[in-house]
Motif scaffolding. Structure first.
Motif, PDB file in Angstrom:
ATOM      1  N   GLU A  79       0.846  -1.196   0.000  1.00  0.00           N
ATOM      2  CA  GLU A  79       0.000   0.000   0.000  1.00  0.00           C
ATOM      3  C   GLU A  79       0.880   1.244   0.000  1.00  0.00           C
ATOM      4  OE1 GLU A  79      -3.160   0.173   2.888  1.00  0.00           O
ATOM      5  OE2 GLU A  79      -3.264  -2.018   3.030  1.00  0.00           O
ATOM      6  N   LEU A  80       0.356   2.332  -0.583  1.00  0.00           N
ATOM      7  CA  LEU A  80       1.061   3.606  -0.609  1.00  0.00           C
ATOM      8  C   LEU A  80       0.070   4.726  -0.267  1.00  0.00           C
ATOM      9  CD1 LEU A  80       3.740   5.111  -1.167  1.00  0.00           C
ATOM     10  CD2 LEU A  80       3.024   5.280  -3.563  1.00  0.00           C
ATOM     11  N   LEU A 107       7.930   3.414  11.033  1.00  0.00           N
ATOM     12  CA  LEU A 107       7.019   3.456   9.892  1.00  0.00           C
ATOM     13  C   LEU A 107       7.760   4.026   8.691  1.00  0.00           C
ATOM     14  CD1 LEU A 107       4.144   3.222   8.664  1.00  0.00           C
ATOM     15  CD2 LEU A 107       3.753   5.564   9.453  1.00  0.00           C
ATOM     16  N   HIS A 108       7.710   3.314   7.570  1.00  0.00           N
ATOM     17  CA  HIS A 108       8.400   3.723   6.347  1.00  0.00           C
ATOM     18  C   HIS A 108       7.397   3.625   5.206  1.00  0.00           C
ATOM     19  CE1 HIS A 108      12.208   3.147   3.605  1.00  0.00           C
ATOM     20  NE2 HIS A 108      11.242   3.788   2.963  1.00  0.00           N
ATOM     21  N   ILE A 109       7.154   4.756   4.521  1.00  0.00           N
ATOM     22  CA  ILE A 109       6.220   4.787   3.392  1.00  0.00           C
ATOM     23  C   ILE A 109       6.924   5.398   2.192  1.00  0.00           C
ATOM     24  CG2 ILE A 109       4.006   5.624   2.535  1.00  0.00           C
ATOM     25  CD1 ILE A 109       3.042   5.807   5.412  1.00  0.00           C
ATOM     26  N   ARG A 116      10.493   9.107   0.147  1.00  0.00           N
ATOM     27  CA  ARG A 116       9.952   8.342   1.269  1.00  0.00           C
ATOM     28  C   ARG A 116       9.664   9.242   2.469  1.00  0.00           C
ATOM     29  NH1 ARG A 116      15.393   8.046   0.796  1.00  0.00           N
ATOM     30  NH2 ARG A 116      16.698   7.992   2.657  1.00  0.00           N
ATOM     31  N   GLN A 190       5.991   1.363  -1.264  1.00  0.00           N
ATOM     32  CA  GLN A 190       5.097   0.577  -0.421  1.00  0.00           C
ATOM     33  C   GLN A 190       5.231   1.054   1.028  1.00  0.00           C
ATOM     34  OE1 GLN A 190       6.482  -3.426  -1.485  1.00  0.00           O
ATOM     35  NE2 GLN A 190       4.710  -3.667  -2.827  1.00  0.00           N
ATOM     36  N   THR A 191       4.845   0.201   1.985  1.00  0.00           N
ATOM     37  CA  THR A 191       4.858   0.579   3.403  1.00  0.00           C
ATOM     38  C   THR A 191       5.463  -0.548   4.238  1.00  0.00           C
ATOM     39  OG1 THR A 191       2.868   1.940   3.166  1.00  0.00           O
ATOM     40  CG2 THR A 191       3.421   1.195   5.387  1.00  0.00           C
ATOM     41  N   SER A 192       6.290  -0.172   5.212  1.00  0.00           N
ATOM     42  CA  SER A 192       6.747  -1.143   6.206  1.00  0.00           C
ATOM     43  C   SER A 192       6.494  -0.571   7.600  1.00  0.00           C
ATOM     44  CB  SER A 192       8.234  -1.485   6.033  1.00  0.00           C
ATOM     45  OG  SER A 192       9.054  -0.347   6.195  1.00  0.00           O
ATOM     46  N   ILE A 193       6.151  -1.457   8.515  1.00  0.00           N
ATOM     47  CA  ILE A 193       5.889  -1.084   9.912  1.00  0.00           C
ATOM     48  C   ILE A 193       6.755  -1.970  10.790  1.00  0.00           C
ATOM     49  CG2 ILE A 193       4.167  -0.870  11.735  1.00  0.00           C
ATOM     50  CD1 ILE A 193       2.011  -0.714   9.541  1.00  0.00           C
ATOM     51  N   MET A 197      12.323  -0.273   5.168  1.00  0.00           N
ATOM     52  CA  MET A 197      11.936  -1.140   4.053  1.00  0.00           C
ATOM     53  C   MET A 197      13.013  -2.169   3.705  1.00  0.00           C
ATOM     54  SD  MET A 197       9.037  -0.938   2.169  1.00  0.00           S
ATOM     55  CE  MET A 197       8.702   0.814   2.010  1.00  0.00           C
TER      56      MET A 197
END
Length: 227
Positions: A79-80, A107-109, A116, A190-193, A197
């Motif tokens: 998701e973005l 959180l990385h988007i 980013r 994308q997204t990482s939590i 990433m």
């Protein structure tokens, strides 16, 4: 009777207005608020969510949260939610814990190394300090101050407000840092939590909720949080 040429012109105008209305509606729908309850992400096991390690649900003052071990626990979402946003507010309710590494990406988007946005902390002894980071084109900046420390092992609300001309960080509704600095929308990624990433700088602690609003939110409208 309306002449054929005039009728065609009227039909073209009506079609153009309708198309503009549809495009505006599509844009409006695409710029909706995103909310992630971490416990729901863990339970739903969606095809859009890849789970690394074995994050666990834990109790929090607000409901079920998710605990990250600081070693290999993370979510990777296809998701973005920041795509094409010229301004936004990212909020998070979380608890950073002891025995984590110094640099922690929570959180990385966006892209891994290009455009980013990240919510990060630095953990020193029994304390932590906040870092809101954005990179868009050649404009890269971290909002961070090692003097603005907070005790670990407590629940906090943090917010990062980004506009085309500024960035602002908040902890528990109180403004910490403000900087006039240009920002261009993130268009891919994308997204990482729980980690960056590229799987570096793991987060040690728990997260209850993340909310992303496609506009500048004032502190009195932040997510409900009682310390």
């Amino acid at each position: 009777m309306i002449p054929t040429t005039r009728l065609i012109a009227l039909l073209f105008i009506c079609f153009s207005l309708a198309s503009k209305g549809q495009n505006a509606e599509i844009k409006k729908e695409s710029q909706t608020t995103t909310e992630w309850l971490l416990a729901n992400l863990l339970r739903e096991k969606s095809n859009n969510v890849e789970i690394s390690g074995k994050p666990q649900t834990v109790a929090s003052p607000y409901g079920e949260a998710v605990s990250f071990n600081g070693i290999d626990d993370a979510f990777f979402l296809n998701e973005l939610p920041l795509q094409s946003l010229e301004e936004f507010t990212v909020e998070m309710i979380f608890k950073p814990e002891l025995k984590g590494v110094f640099e922690q990406r929570i959180l990385h988007i966006g892209e891994s190394t290009k455009d980013r946005m990240l919510l990060e902390i630095r953990a020193v002894d029994n304390n932590w300090y906040f870092d809101g980071y954005t990179a868009s084109g050649t404009n890269k900046k971290a909002l961070i101050d090692e003097k603005l420390i907070h005790p670990l092992e407590q629940w906090y609300h943090v917010a990062f407000v980004v506009t085309p001309k500024s960035r602002t960080t908040y902890v528990n509704g109180k403004q910490e840092l403000f900087l006039e600095f240009p920002f261009l929308p993130i268009e891919s990624g994308q997204t990482s939590i729980g980690v960056r990433m590229n799987k570096l700088c793991w987060f040690k602690g728990a997260i209850y909720k993340i909310r992303i609003t496609p506009k500048q939110v004032q502190p009195n409208n932040f997510m409900s949080f009682i310390k």
